[in-house]
Design a protein around this motif. Structure first.
Motif, PDB file in Angstrom:
ATOM      1  N   UNK A   8       0.819  -1.219   0.000  1.00  0.00           N
ATOM      2  CA  UNK A   8       0.000   0.000   0.000  1.00  0.00           C
ATOM      3  C   UNK A   8       0.853   1.270   0.000  1.00  0.00           C
ATOM      4  N   UNK A   9       2.130   1.137   0.294  1.00  0.00           N
ATOM      5  CA  UNK A   9       3.039   2.294   0.219  1.00  0.00           C
ATOM      6  C   UNK A   9       3.122   2.839  -1.200  1.00  0.00           C
ATOM      7  N   UNK A  10       2.699   2.063  -2.162  1.00  0.00           N
ATOM      8  CA  UNK A  10       2.722   2.511  -3.564  1.00  0.00           C
ATOM      9  C   UNK A  10       1.580   3.472  -3.893  1.00  0.00           C
ATOM     10  N   UNK A  11       0.556   3.543  -3.058  1.00  0.00           N
ATOM     11  CA  UNK A  11      -0.616   4.370  -3.384  1.00  0.00           C
ATOM     12  C   UNK A  11      -0.267   5.816  -3.753  1.00  0.00           C
ATOM     13  N   UNK A  12       0.499   6.546  -2.951  1.00  0.00           N
ATOM     14  CA  UNK A  12       0.800   7.927  -3.359  1.00  0.00           C
ATOM     15  C   UNK A  12       1.715   8.008  -4.588  1.00  0.00           C
ATOM     16  N   UNK A  45      10.098   2.266 -13.781  1.00  0.00           N
ATOM     17  CA  UNK A  45      10.873   1.720 -12.660  1.00  0.00           C
ATOM     18  C   UNK A  45       9.949   1.368 -11.497  1.00  0.00           C
ATOM     19  N   UNK A  46       8.979   2.225 -11.220  1.00  0.00           N
ATOM     20  CA  UNK A  46       8.044   1.977 -10.130  1.00  0.00           C
ATOM     21  C   UNK A  46       7.303   0.658 -10.344  1.00  0.00           C
ATOM     22  N   UNK A  47       6.816   0.414 -11.555  1.00  0.00           N
ATOM     23  CA  UNK A  47       6.077  -0.825 -11.837  1.00  0.00           C
ATOM     24  C   UNK A  47       6.996  -2.034 -11.655  1.00  0.00           C
ATOM     25  N   UNK A  48       8.221  -1.926 -12.111  1.00  0.00           N
ATOM     26  CA  UNK A  48       9.157  -3.051 -11.950  1.00  0.00           C
ATOM     27  C   UNK A  48       9.415  -3.336 -10.472  1.00  0.00           C
ATOM     28  N   UNK A  49       9.542  -2.290  -9.662  1.00  0.00           N
ATOM     29  CA  UNK A  49       9.717  -2.485  -8.213  1.00  0.00           C
ATOM     30  C   UNK A  49       8.449  -3.071  -7.586  1.00  0.00           C
ATOM     31  N   UNK A  50       7.308  -2.613  -8.041  1.00  0.00           N
ATOM     32  CA  UNK A  50       6.037  -3.125  -7.545  1.00  0.00           C
ATOM     33  C   UNK A  50       5.920  -4.627  -7.810  1.00  0.00           C
ATOM     34  N   UNK A  51       6.261  -5.040  -9.013  1.00  0.00           N
ATOM     35  CA  UNK A  51       6.234  -6.466  -9.357  1.00  0.00           C
ATOM     36  C   UNK A  51       7.137  -7.251  -8.405  1.00  0.00           C
ATOM     37  N   UNK A 126      -4.923   0.533  -8.121  1.00  0.00           N
ATOM     38  CA  UNK A 126      -5.187   1.489  -7.039  1.00  0.00           C
ATOM     39  C   UNK A 126      -6.376   1.023  -6.203  1.00  0.00           C
ATOM     40  N   UNK A 127      -7.434   0.569  -6.864  1.00  0.00           N
ATOM     41  CA  UNK A 127      -8.619   0.068  -6.150  1.00  0.00           C
ATOM     42  C   UNK A 127      -8.250  -1.104  -5.246  1.00  0.00           C
ATOM     43  N   UNK A 128      -7.447  -2.032  -5.759  1.00  0.00           N
ATOM     44  CA  UNK A 128      -7.046  -3.193  -4.968  1.00  0.00           C
ATOM     45  C   UNK A 128      -6.173  -2.783  -3.783  1.00  0.00           C
ATOM     46  N   UNK A 129      -5.236  -1.873  -4.027  1.00  0.00           N
ATOM     47  CA  UNK A 129      -4.360  -1.419  -2.935  1.00  0.00           C
ATOM     48  C   UNK A 129      -5.143  -0.662  -1.868  1.00  0.00           C
ATOM     49  N   UNK A 130      -6.129   0.111  -2.287  1.00  0.00           N
ATOM     50  CA  UNK A 130      -6.978   0.799  -1.319  1.00  0.00           C
ATOM     51  C   UNK A 130      -7.739  -0.196  -0.454  1.00  0.00           C
ATOM     52  N   UNK A 131      -8.172  -1.311  -1.040  1.00  0.00           N
ATOM     53  CA  UNK A 131      -8.857  -2.342  -0.260  1.00  0.00           C
ATOM     54  C   UNK A 131      -7.891  -2.965   0.755  1.00  0.00           C
ATOM     55  N   UNK A 132      -6.642  -3.218   0.358  1.00  0.00           N
ATOM     56  CA  UNK A 132      -5.658  -3.757   1.297  1.00  0.00           C
ATOM     57  C   UNK A 132      -5.414  -2.777   2.443  1.00  0.00           C
ATOM     58  N   UNK A 133      -5.352  -1.493   2.114  1.00  0.00           N
ATOM     59  CA  UNK A 133      -5.159  -0.469   3.147  1.00  0.00           C
ATOM     60  C   UNK A 133      -6.338  -0.476   4.119  1.00  0.00           C
ATOM     61  N   UNK A 134      -7.531  -0.603   3.580  1.00  0.00           N
ATOM     62  CA  UNK A 134      -8.741  -0.662   4.407  1.00  0.00           C
ATOM     63  C   UNK A 134      -8.709  -1.881   5.342  1.00  0.00           C
ATOM     64  N   UNK A 135      -8.276  -3.004   4.836  1.00  0.00           N
ATOM     65  CA  UNK A 135      -8.170  -4.229   5.650  1.00  0.00           C
ATOM     66  C   UNK A 135      -7.178  -4.014   6.786  1.00  0.00           C
ATOM     67  N   UNK A 136      -6.022  -3.431   6.474  1.00  0.00           N
ATOM     68  CA  UNK A 136      -5.024  -3.144   7.520  1.00  0.00           C
ATOM     69  C   UNK A 136      -5.574  -2.168   8.561  1.00  0.00           C
ATOM     70  N   UNK A 137      -6.293  -1.150   8.117  1.00  0.00           N
ATOM     71  CA  UNK A 137      -6.837  -0.159   9.054  1.00  0.00           C
ATOM     72  C   UNK A 137      -7.884  -0.785   9.976  1.00  0.00           C
ATOM     73  N   UNK A 138      -8.653  -1.720   9.467  1.00  0.00           N
ATOM     74  CA  UNK A 138      -9.657  -2.408  10.302  1.00  0.00           C
ATOM     75  C   UNK A 138      -8.983  -3.242  11.378  1.00  0.00           C
ATOM     76  N   UNK A 139      -7.826  -3.822  11.045  1.00  0.00           N
ATOM     77  CA  UNK A 139      -7.090  -4.620  12.021  1.00  0.00           C
ATOM     78  C   UNK A 139      -6.555  -3.765  13.161  1.00  0.00           C
ATOM     79  N   UNK A 140      -6.209  -2.504  12.849  1.00  0.00           N
ATOM     80  CA  UNK A 140      -5.655  -1.601  13.844  1.00  0.00           C
ATOM     81  C   UNK A 140      -6.689  -1.186  14.881  1.00  0.00           C
TER      82      UNK A 140
END
Length: 141
Positions: A8-12, A45-51, A126-140
């Motif tokens: 999720x650090x990739x979102x911004x 480069x960002x996409x290659x790092x993301x992969x 982006x939609x998928x990463x936002x969902x992962x962020x939401x899941x992490x926030x619910x755990x907190x």
């Protein structure tokens, strides 16, 4: 640290990246002496790092079984194609399924050049990463 922070650090960063571009051979003549090269995508480069980070996540969380992403998608009623994957309602999907979608998108590019670019350009990643962020926030909480 939350489970999906590395992803999720990739979102911004996604907002400022161009993701990649198609390279089309317009100089060759299509003859034996000057064959035309098939079009292909060069990723940023960002996409290659993301992969790399998605593969690292799959290795670190082997209990998810992300290398069997197609089975995970099937279990959740999602077909392994651009339309089904990009249009799925993520609001009820768990982290395992969302990360399987990410892996599926990356692997799709191996069989259909530009598939991953599609998922980035349409905002699906982006939609998928936002969902992962939401899941992490619910755990907190």
């Amino acid at each position: 640290m939350n489970t999906y922070t590395k992803l999720t650090a990739y979102l911004p960063i996604l907002e400022a990246d161009n993701f990649g571009k198609w390279i089309v051979d317009s100089k060759s003549k299509g003859t034996i002496e000057s064959p035309i090269q098939m079009p292909y995508v060069t990723y940023s480069r960002m996409v290659r790092h993301f992969i790399d980070d998605v593969y690292t996540f799959a290795d670190e969380y082997q209990e998810y079984g992300l290398y069997s992403y197609n089975d995970i998608l099937f279990e959740n009623g999602i077909e392994w194609d651009n339309v089904s994957m990009s249009e799925v309602d993520t609001s009820t999907l768990d982290g395992k399924c969302i990360t399987a979608l990410l892996m599926g998108a990356i692997r799709a590019d191996r069989f259909s050049e530009g598939a991953l670019l599609y998922f980035f350009e349409t905002g699906t990643i982006t939609k998928w990463l936002n969902r992962l962020k939401e899941i992490d926030e619910k755990k907190e909480s």
